[in-house]
Design a protein around this motif. Structure first.
Motif, PDB file in Angstrom:
ATOM      1  N   ILE A  68      25.651  13.259  20.627  1.00 24.58           N
ATOM      2  CA  ILE A  68      25.116  13.601  19.307  1.00 24.58           C
ATOM      3  C   ILE A  68      26.560  14.271  18.443  1.00 24.58           C
ATOM      4  O   ILE A  68      26.315  14.064  17.106  1.00 24.58           O
ATOM      5  N   ASN A  69      27.149  14.919  19.108  1.00 25.41           N
ATOM      6  CA  ASN A  69      28.364  15.529  18.306  1.00 25.41           C
ATOM      7  C   ASN A  69      29.204  14.409  17.717  1.00 25.41           C
ATOM      8  O   ASN A  69      29.976  14.142  16.714  1.00 25.41           O
TER       9      ASN A  69
ATOM     10  N   TYR B 148      25.230  16.059  24.703  1.00 29.73           N
ATOM     11  CA  TYR B 148      25.709  16.726  23.603  1.00 29.73           C
ATOM     12  C   TYR B 148      27.252  16.018  23.038  1.00 29.73           C
ATOM     13  O   TYR B 148      27.387  15.882  21.897  1.00 29.73           O
TER      14      TYR B 148
ATOM     15  N   ASN C 251      27.321  12.891  14.866  1.00 27.23           N
ATOM     16  CA  ASN C 251      26.838  13.856  14.082  1.00 27.23           C
ATOM     17  C   ASN C 251      25.225  13.972  13.892  1.00 27.23           C
ATOM     18  O   ASN C 251      24.771  13.923  12.344  1.00 27.23           O
ATOM     19  N   LEU C 252      24.687  13.603  14.877  1.00 27.12           N
ATOM     20  CA  LEU C 252      23.236  13.687  15.033  1.00 27.12           C
ATOM     21  C   LEU C 252      22.621  15.214  15.021  1.00 27.12           C
ATOM     22  O   LEU C 252      23.230  15.910  15.836  1.00 27.12           O
ATOM     23  N   ASN C 253      21.486  15.273  14.632  1.00 27.38           N
ATOM     24  CA  ASN C 253      20.718  16.420  14.855  1.00 27.38           C
ATOM     25  C   ASN C 253      19.812  16.357  16.124  1.00 27.38           C
ATOM     26  O   ASN C 253      19.477  15.458  16.610  1.00 27.38           O
ATOM     27  N   ILE C 254      19.894  17.777  16.886  1.00 26.65           N
ATOM     28  CA  ILE C 254      18.983  17.706  17.980  1.00 26.65           C
ATOM     29  C   ILE C 254      17.528  17.122  17.447  1.00 26.65           C
ATOM     30  O   ILE C 254      17.027  17.753  16.527  1.00 26.65           O
ATOM     31  N   GLY C 255      17.139  16.676  18.708  1.00 29.80           N
ATOM     32  CA  GLY C 255      15.657  15.774  18.070  1.00 29.80           C
ATOM     33  C   GLY C 255      15.586  14.391  17.423  1.00 29.80           C
ATOM     34  O   GLY C 255      14.699  13.981  17.545  1.00 29.80           O
ATOM     35  N   THR C 256      16.951  13.986  17.529  1.00 28.29           N
ATOM     36  CA  THR C 256      17.164  12.492  17.282  1.00 28.29           C
ATOM     37  C   THR C 256      16.602  11.823  18.241  1.00 28.29           C
ATOM     38  O   THR C 256      17.075  11.949  19.481  1.00 28.29           O
TER      39      THR C 256
ATOM     40  N   HIS D 187      18.882   5.129  18.735  1.00 33.37           N
ATOM     41  CA  HIS D 187      20.242   5.269  17.781  1.00 33.37           C
ATOM     42  C   HIS D 187      21.258   4.386  18.579  1.00 33.37           C
ATOM     43  O   HIS D 187      22.008   3.479  17.826  1.00 33.37           O
TER      44      HIS D 187
ATOM     45  N   THR E 123      16.169  13.532  24.422  1.00 35.80           N
ATOM     46  CA  THR E 123      17.044  14.449  25.190  1.00 35.80           C
ATOM     47  C   THR E 123      17.651  13.707  26.409  1.00 35.80           C
ATOM     48  O   THR E 123      18.680  14.189  27.150  1.00 35.80           O
TER      49      THR E 123
END
Length: 218
Positions: free
Chosen positions: A140-141, A137, A144-149, A154, A121
């Motif tokens: 991750i946007n 955010y 195109n990552l999922n929350i929790g990555t 990465h 986070t």
């Protein structure tokens, strides 16, 4: 010792108190006597630009700093006049006077403070940080990552930095630090050139670089 400064429009009167070579990259209104460069990539772009362009002629000790280090380190001048370290030395205790909470950083004012954050986070473990939500955010946007990555892993993978840490890492605020030549040379020129290319794509990556300088060089 060399001082590399990333400036926008800050006053630099304090430099008269430091007796060493200085390189000032100016990202604000063009001024004579400075290296005027585009305002992209935050201080990360400045530091990486210097490393890439001077990789084969680095001085033994470099201090990388924003042009107003005192917001982040009230004792900045004292720290750089008494340098004693082996590879990398953080030079900050906070982002600003009220963040993190003074209760957390006040006992580190004569040295430096390392914040512990979640790799998933980017949020600190000891206090609330609403400000990190926007960079998180955005990242991750963008990818195109999922929350929790594991966001740190990465990002490390994207720049070619090995990450074998678990769940949490430490970092220092505001990217002001002293570093030895041999520490920088642990990575080849292609590594830094790739990092420079990445930070020039989007300023948001600056928040990620800020959080991995310690991991990268320690």
């Amino acid at each position: 010792m060399l001082l590399v400064i990333s400036r926008f429009n800050e006053k630099l009167d304090w430099l008269s108190e430091i007796n060493c070579e200085k390189v000032i990259y100016n990202k604000g209104k063009p001024l004579d006597g400075f290296i005027n460069i585009p305002n992209i990539g935050r201080e990360t772009e400045t530091y990486l630009k210097y490393i890439v362009e001077n990789y084969n002629k680095l001085p033994e000790i470099i201090i990388f700093t924003q042009a107003d280090p005192f917001t982040h380190s009230p004792n900045f001048l004292k720290l750089i006049k008494n340098l004693d370290f082996s590879d990398i030395l953080p030079l900050t205790v906070r982002w600003k006077p009220d963040f993190p909470p003074k209760l957390i950083y006040e006992k580190f004012l004569d040295s430096y403070y390392l914040e512990t954050i979640s790799k998933f986070t980017l949020a600190p473990l000891k206090h609330w940080d609403s400000g990190i939500a926007d960079p998180y955010y955005k990242y991750i946007n963008m990818h195109n990552l999922n929350i929790g990555t594991d966001v740190i892993k990465h990002f490390c993978d994207s720049i070619g930095l090995i990450d074998d840490s678990q769940d949490i890492i430490s970092f220092f605020y505001s990217s002001c630090f002293a570093i030895k030549k041999e520490t920088i040379l642990k990575y080849n020129l292609d590594f830094y050139s790739n990092c420079l290319k990445i930070i020039r794509k989007n300023d948001n990556y600056g928040y990620l670089f800020e959080r991995i300088w310690w991991k990268m060089f320690k």
